[in-house]
Design an enzyme around this catalytic site. Structure first.
Site, short mmCIF file in Angstrom:
data_model
loop_
_atom_site.label_atom_id
_atom_site.label_comp_id
_atom_site.label_asym_id
_atom_site.label_seq_id
_atom_site.Cartn_x
_atom_site.Cartn_y
_atom_site.Cartn_z
N HIS A 1 -3.26 6.55 4.11
CA HIS A 1 -1.82 6.70 4.39
C HIS A 1 -1.36 8.06 3.89
CE1 HIS A 1 -1.68 2.63 5.54
NE2 HIS A 1 -0.95 2.10 4.59
N CYS B 1 0.81 -1.22 0.00
CA CYS B 1 0.00 0.00 0.00
C CYS B 1 0.84 1.28 0.00
CB CYS B 1 -0.94 0.01 1.21
SG CYS B 1 -0.12 -0.44 2.76
#
Lengths: 352, 352
Positions: B249, B129
């Site tokens: 994120h 990710c």
């Protein structure tokens, strides 16, 4: 009774209350304390060494007879009252940004540049919270290996923006846990145009934006580092970010050293293990590294995750954590007062 | 009805549930879906396009007749069942780290290296990710200005560690707001020796520690970048940090470009404004920059705070945010499936 008369300006704030706490265990004699704040807070009470003290409104006359005045009530208050305190014989330790870059004012982290205290003309500036802990961690490395360059990304706690900001974070967090809608009115910067939620979020803005797209907080890290380390050649480029943590700033610091032959991860650990104000927490095999929750209420700066940049002979990473209200503010200020006392630099009639 | 038979392995997980969501709006025809998980989850139901579907236990035979199999149930499950799916004619898109560094397996971010899909032998790996969103933001810059070096500090969401980790964070947060004592049993890494609270805290460990004091997550960012960009010379040095954010994120990325003459903040903005999968959010005068709360449920990668390192001719900072469960995982996987469809690379009897 012998000892100093000490005033705290901004005694009801996030930093001021910690200053009072730090004064309770300071290693110099105190004969009198005076806790000052704005008119709005006057009349409130705080406890000091089991005594209940009443907050007074700050006026020029508040500083009559004061030997040491600790300021943390915003830059405007410092600009207005610090000269009044100095005029009346006090030495001022100012935690705001008002005087930090004034060439006449020493900017001091005792572990790094205590000698600069001697150049004071009545006011000593306490650096920005995010700068202080970086200085404590990097100065021992700079002395041993030389320091060319710093690239830093911060993970800064909400208490750096004051008690109201922490309250806002907690209220937002409670509403988000309850799946209710939230509002933001303080962060990233009280008084700025827009406000964003900080609970379960991350905000890449601390203080207002200034030149070249950097925030004032980022500029502080660059300019204050050069002044504290006494080296205008050190390159510091910062990204300052607010995270939903109540207390404790963390920093991901990348450095380039001058003497790459002498430097190594183990050599850096050796230097930091014995450095003043530093606690080395660096044993990844046993998951030992600092976190802000663990640094809370501690005076030291914690360093871990020291690693070599495997692609650069001179590059290293460090993870640096400290309680932003203590070493980042209240403790550094009271520590400066302790050093002034030991250097016989407080002009007190009482102790002569 | 024409269309593909699509299986999702790990259908009850944080990523699996988002894969199902992404499949609802995928731009290829679907004639059948099969949602697979462990024995423990078999019998649970999930909804897909207003139908209620029952989760089945994953067995080799589950993949009979399946054309596209999306895996996100951990590396061990992928190692066990991906070859079974390929054997039965499916093309596998694997979101675990099981095959990412396998030289026989393409590691794909469609905006960056779609052409690598053609080299697949049945399995295509979805990158980590934190790597994916960095690739989306940096590839347009690399193509235009060249890219020598990346120094990145991440601010990673808890959902990257799974739904149970988010639940733990929320429970800890509620207890801390109620001033009760808290426990930690999952983060930083489920199964590691020690656990630390993540609520109102920051943890400088994601995945277990590996060589040279770097975590596996940090190594992934280094190694996967070289493979995706097809350039083993690119230097990537990462510090991966978990923050108390549910989804999204954030990354503080420092880069050094090759063509410092052509590069500028404005030129980078121009490149990113027109880059696939990127949304430029960079106007600090109006406090425009990305945050994880705002990136939630969006497929794009958001870039802001582009700044020149004022001490280095070739250095720039960027702030990059994306929903880690979407572009970082589920959406990138379904997007790969979409590209495979458009390239006529899915071996389906039904669509021939």
């Amino acid at each position: 009774m012998n000892g100093y008369a000490v005033a705290v300006v901004g005694a009801t704030g996030a930093v001021g209350t910690k200053m009072i706490k730090m004064l309770e265990t300071a290693d110099f004699p105190i004969k009198e304390v005076k806790f000052l704040a704005s008119k709005r807070s006057a009349g409130k009470t705080v406890s000091f060494k089991d005594q209940t003290m009443t907050i007074e409104e700050t006026t020029p006359e508040s500083f009559e007879g004061i030997d040491i005045a600790l300021f943390s009530a915003g830059g405007e208050v410092s600009k207005k009252f610090a000269p009044e305190a100095v005029k009346r014989g006090a030495i001022v330790i100012d935690n705001t940004s008002a005087y930090r870059m004034d060439p006449e004012v020493p900017l001091v982290v005792p572990e790094v540049n205590e000698a600069a205290l001697k150049e004071n003309k009545g006011i000593i500036a306490n650096p920005n919270c995010s700068t202080i802990q970086m200085m404590v961690a990097l100065e021992p490395i700079r002395r041993k290996f030389g320091l060319k360059r710093v690239i830093v990304s911060t993970y800064q706690a909400v208490s750096g923006a004051g008690n109201e900001a922490v309250k806002e974070m907690n209220e937002q967090a409670q509403k988000m846990l309850d799946e209710e809608s939230i509002e933001a009115a303080i962060l990233p910067v009280s008084g700025d145009k827009k406000h964003f939620p900080i609970a379960f979020n991350v905000l890449p803005q601390i203080d207002v934006f200034a030149e070249e797209g950097y925030t004032k907080e980022e500029w502080k890290m660059t300019n204050e580092t050069k002044k504290i380390m006494g080296d205008p050649q050190i390159k510091v480029s910062a990204t300052c970010v607010r995270v939903p943590v109540a207390s404790g700033h963390s920093e991901s610091i990348y450095i380039e050293v001058e003497n790459e032959e002498a430097a190594s991860v183990e050599a850096m650990r050796d230097v930091l293990r014995n450095a003043p104000g530093v606690v080395l927490m660096d044993d990844v095999a046993d998951q030992v590294y600092p976190t802000p929750l663990e640094a809370k209420d501690k005076k030291e700066t914690f360093v871990g995750r020291i690693r070599k940049d495997l692609d650069a002979k001179d590059g290293y990473h460090l993870w640096v954590v400290s309680d932003n209200l203590l070493k980042g503010a209240a403790w550094n200020s009271v520590q400066i007062a302790e050093r002034l006392h030991h250097l016989n630099m407080v002009k007190s009639e009482a102790t002569k």
